[in-house]
Design a protein around this motif. Structure first.
Motif, PDB file in Angstrom:
ATOM      1  N   THR A  65     -13.652  10.186 -10.219  1.00 39.51           N
ATOM      2  CA  THR A  65     -12.558   9.647  -9.301  1.00 39.51           C
ATOM      3  C   THR A  65     -11.562   8.460  -9.787  1.00 39.51           C
ATOM      4  OG1 THR A  65     -14.204   8.112  -8.075  1.00 39.51           O
ATOM      5  CG2 THR A  65     -14.126  10.260  -7.267  1.00 39.51           C
ATOM      6  N   GLU A  66     -12.249   7.779 -10.590  1.00 39.60           N
ATOM      7  CA  GLU A  66     -11.361   6.456 -10.810  1.00 39.60           C
ATOM      8  C   GLU A  66     -10.416   6.959 -11.964  1.00 39.60           C
ATOM      9  OE1 GLU A  66     -12.072   2.758 -10.772  1.00 39.60           O
ATOM     10  OE2 GLU A  66     -12.727   3.728  -8.740  1.00 39.60           O
ATOM     11  N   GLN A  67     -10.849   7.983 -12.750  1.00 34.69           N
ATOM     12  CA  GLN A  67      -9.933   8.506 -13.617  1.00 34.69           C
ATOM     13  C   GLN A  67      -8.656   9.182 -13.181  1.00 34.69           C
ATOM     14  OE1 GLN A  67     -11.982  11.049 -16.234  1.00 34.69           O
ATOM     15  NE2 GLN A  67     -12.942   9.324 -17.548  1.00 34.69           N
ATOM     16  N   ILE A  68      -9.076   9.894 -12.090  1.00 39.10           N
ATOM     17  CA  ILE A  68      -8.180  10.695 -11.171  1.00 39.10           C
ATOM     18  C   ILE A  68      -7.016   9.832 -10.526  1.00 39.10           C
ATOM     19  CG2 ILE A  68      -7.580  12.052  -9.145  1.00 39.10           C
ATOM     20  CD1 ILE A  68     -10.291  13.525  -9.791  1.00 39.10           C
ATOM     21  N   SER A  69      -7.690   8.574 -10.061  1.00 40.67           N
ATOM     22  CA  SER A  69      -6.833   7.633  -9.236  1.00 40.67           C
ATOM     23  C   SER A  69      -6.028   6.874 -10.166  1.00 40.67           C
ATOM     24  CB  SER A  69      -7.629   6.722  -8.357  1.00 40.67           C
ATOM     25  OG  SER A  69      -8.456   7.274  -7.468  1.00 40.67           O
ATOM     26  N   ALA A  70      -6.459   6.529 -11.255  1.00 42.32           N
ATOM     27  CA  ALA A  70      -5.681   5.805 -12.137  1.00 42.32           C
ATOM     28  C   ALA A  70      -4.690   6.451 -12.887  1.00 42.32           C
ATOM     29  CB  ALA A  70      -6.686   5.253 -13.549  1.00 42.32           C
ATOM     30  N   SER A  71      -4.766   7.991 -13.170  1.00 45.65           N
ATOM     31  CA  SER A  71      -3.700   8.642 -13.607  1.00 45.65           C
ATOM     32  C   SER A  71      -2.595   9.133 -12.491  1.00 45.65           C
ATOM     33  CB  SER A  71      -4.369  10.111 -14.235  1.00 45.65           C
ATOM     34  OG  SER A  71      -4.765  10.840 -13.167  1.00 45.65           O
ATOM     35  N   LYS A  72      -3.001   9.007 -11.477  1.00 49.37           N
ATOM     36  CA  LYS A  72      -2.093   9.315 -10.379  1.00 49.37           C
ATOM     37  C   LYS A  72      -1.253   8.254  -9.771  1.00 49.37           C
ATOM     38  CE  LYS A  72      -2.681  12.046  -5.931  1.00 49.37           C
ATOM     39  NZ  LYS A  72      -3.804  12.459  -4.924  1.00 49.37           N
ATOM     40  N   TYR A  73      -2.034   6.921  -9.853  1.00 50.61           N
ATOM     41  CA  TYR A  73      -1.345   5.701  -9.285  1.00 50.61           C
ATOM     42  C   TYR A  73      -1.051   4.574 -10.492  1.00 50.61           C
ATOM     43  CZ  TYR A  73      -2.627   7.955  -5.020  1.00 50.61           C
ATOM     44  OH  TYR A  73      -2.932   8.771  -3.814  1.00 50.61           O
TER      45      TYR A  73
ATOM     46  N   ARG B 146      -4.613  -2.228 -12.239  1.00 53.60           N
ATOM     47  CA  ARG B 146      -4.567  -3.546 -11.862  1.00 53.60           C
ATOM     48  C   ARG B 146      -5.607  -3.787 -10.643  1.00 53.60           C
ATOM     49  NH1 ARG B 146      -2.648  -5.685  -7.336  1.00 53.60           N
ATOM     50  NH2 ARG B 146      -1.233  -4.069  -7.297  1.00 53.60           N
ATOM     51  N   TYR B 147      -5.697  -2.871  -9.812  1.00 48.85           N
ATOM     52  CA  TYR B 147      -6.505  -2.767  -8.574  1.00 48.85           C
ATOM     53  C   TYR B 147      -8.144  -2.742  -9.161  1.00 48.85           C
ATOM     54  CZ  TYR B 147      -8.628  -1.230  -4.430  1.00 48.85           C
ATOM     55  OH  TYR B 147      -9.603  -1.094  -3.288  1.00 48.85           O
ATOM     56  N   GLN B 148      -8.356  -2.069 -10.393  1.00 48.64           N
ATOM     57  CA  GLN B 148      -9.531  -1.765 -10.797  1.00 48.64           C
ATOM     58  C   GLN B 148     -10.241  -3.371 -11.369  1.00 48.64           C
ATOM     59  OE1 GLN B 148      -8.758   1.539 -13.293  1.00 48.64           O
ATOM     60  NE2 GLN B 148     -10.429   2.631 -12.608  1.00 48.64           N
ATOM     61  N   GLU B 149      -9.221  -3.913 -11.905  1.00 44.43           N
ATOM     62  CA  GLU B 149      -9.334  -5.123 -12.675  1.00 44.43           C
ATOM     63  C   GLU B 149      -9.749  -6.180 -11.622  1.00 44.43           C
ATOM     64  OE1 GLU B 149      -5.977  -5.952 -14.994  1.00 44.43           O
ATOM     65  OE2 GLU B 149      -6.443  -4.286 -16.370  1.00 44.43           O
ATOM     66  N   THR B 150      -9.106  -6.205 -10.534  1.00 45.89           N
ATOM     67  CA  THR B 150      -9.463  -7.232  -9.435  1.00 45.89           C
ATOM     68  C   THR B 150     -10.378  -7.086  -8.317  1.00 45.89           C
ATOM     69  OG1 THR B 150      -7.505  -6.401  -8.253  1.00 45.89           O
ATOM     70  CG2 THR B 150      -7.016  -8.084  -9.997  1.00 45.89           C
ATOM     71  N   VAL B 151     -10.698  -5.647  -8.186  1.00 48.38           N
ATOM     72  CA  VAL B 151     -11.776  -5.323  -7.336  1.00 48.38           C
ATOM     73  C   VAL B 151     -12.803  -4.473  -7.583  1.00 48.38           C
ATOM     74  CG1 VAL B 151     -11.989  -4.096  -5.019  1.00 48.38           C
ATOM     75  CG2 VAL B 151      -9.965  -5.283  -5.425  1.00 48.38           C
ATOM     76  N   PRO B 152     -14.220  -5.115  -7.316  1.00 50.26           N
ATOM     77  CA  PRO B 152     -15.298  -4.277  -7.978  1.00 50.26           C
ATOM     78  C   PRO B 152     -15.485  -2.871  -7.071  1.00 50.26           C
ATOM     79  CG  PRO B 152     -16.169  -6.154  -6.532  1.00 50.26           C
ATOM     80  CD  PRO B 152     -14.559  -6.302  -6.565  1.00 50.26           C
TER      81      PRO B 152
ATOM     82  N   GLU C 167       0.874  -1.187  -0.091  1.00 47.45           N
ATOM     83  CA  GLU C 167      -0.093   0.088  -0.101  1.00 47.45           C
ATOM     84  C   GLU C 167       0.789   1.344  -0.064  1.00 47.45           C
ATOM     85  OE1 GLU C 167      -2.820  -0.218   3.236  1.00 47.45           O
ATOM     86  OE2 GLU C 167      -4.016  -1.729   2.375  1.00 47.45           O
ATOM     87  N   VAL C 168       1.975   1.225   0.847  1.00 47.85           N
ATOM     88  CA  VAL C 168       2.706   2.393   0.880  1.00 47.85           C
ATOM     89  C   VAL C 168       3.372   2.576  -0.462  1.00 47.85           C
ATOM     90  CG1 VAL C 168       4.871   3.402   2.007  1.00 47.85           C
ATOM     91  CG2 VAL C 168       3.179   2.165   3.129  1.00 47.85           C
ATOM     92  N   ARG C 169       3.809   1.678  -1.022  1.00 47.45           N
ATOM     93  CA  ARG C 169       4.452   1.414  -2.388  1.00 47.45           C
ATOM     94  C   ARG C 169       3.632   2.079  -3.413  1.00 47.45           C
ATOM     95  NH1 ARG C 169       6.368  -3.163  -2.536  1.00 47.45           N
ATOM     96  NH2 ARG C 169       4.615  -4.217  -3.428  1.00 47.45           N
ATOM     97  N   ASP C 170       2.353   1.483  -3.392  1.00 49.51           N
ATOM     98  CA  ASP C 170       1.300   1.821  -4.474  1.00 49.51           C
ATOM     99  C   ASP C 170       0.877   2.934  -4.461  1.00 49.51           C
ATOM    100  OD1 ASP C 170       1.916  -0.689  -5.723  1.00 49.51           O
ATOM    101  OD2 ASP C 170       0.208  -1.764  -4.891  1.00 49.51           O
ATOM    102  N   GLY C 171       0.608   3.682  -3.176  1.00 51.91           N
ATOM    103  CA  GLY C 171       0.023   4.785  -2.911  1.00 51.91           C
ATOM    104  C   GLY C 171      -1.353   4.963  -2.549  1.00 51.91           C
ATOM    105  N   PHE C 172      -2.112   3.813  -2.499  1.00 51.51           N
ATOM    106  CA  PHE C 172      -3.594   3.852  -2.058  1.00 51.51           C
ATOM    107  C   PHE C 172      -3.763   2.543  -1.415  1.00 51.51           C
ATOM    108  CE2 PHE C 172      -2.691   1.781  -6.280  1.00 51.51           C
ATOM    109  CZ  PHE C 172      -3.706   0.861  -6.311  1.00 51.51           C
TER     110      PHE C 172
END
Length: 114
Positions: A77-85, A90-96, A11-16
Motif C-alpha cells: 500500500t505504501e508503494q502504491i500511494s508513493a507512486s500515485k502521489y 514527504r508524508y512518509q518521512e514525517t508521520v509514522p 489535502e485536496v492538492r496532495d490527493g490523500f
C-alpha cells in the motif's frame, strides 16, 4: 473533493488525507483492525484463566497471522500511494506508519497553537 468537505486545502492538492488520525499515523485503520483481532483473541483466554481448561490458544495464532497479513501488506500500500502521489514521500518521512509518537503529537499541537 471540495476543500469544504476536508477542511484542508493541502489535502485536496496532495490527493490523500493528512488531518485527524492521519496526521499522527499513516494507517490508523490498519492499526485498529490489528488491535481488534488481538482483543478478539483475548476473549477465549478468559475461559482458560477462569476454568483452567486448555486448548484455546489457537485463537492467538489467528491474531498473529492477521497481524502478519496487515504488516506485510503495508509495503504494497505504501508503494502504491508513493507512486500515485508525489507528496506521499514527504508524508512518509514525517508521520509514522502505525504507532503515533507522543513527541510528534505534542510538537504538532504546539505548531498549531502558534
Amino acid at each position: 473533493v471540495s476543500t469544504q468537505s476536508t477542511g484542508e486545502e493541502g489535502e485536496v492538492r496532495d490527493g490523500f488525507v493528512q488531518s485527524g488520525l492521519w496526521a499522527h499515523c499513516r494507517h490508523p485503520n490498519f492499526l485498529c483492525e490489528i488491535l481488534l483481532w488481538w482483543v478478539f483473541s483475548l476473549f477465549p483466554l478468559s475461559r482458560v484463566i477462569v476454568e483452567g481448561c486448555g486448548g484455546v490458544w489457537w485463537c492467538i495464532i489467528g491474531a498473529v497471522c492477521l497481524t502478519g497479513i496487515f504488516v506485510g501488506s503495508l509495503d504494497l500500500t505504501e508503494q502504491i500511494s508513493a507512486s500515485k502521489y508525489p507528496q506521499y514521500k514527504r508524508y512518509q518521512e514525517t508521520v509514522p506508519a502505525y504507532i503515533p509518537s507522543v513527541r510528534m503529537m505534542t510538537i504538532k499541537k504546539r505548531t498549531n497553537q502558534e
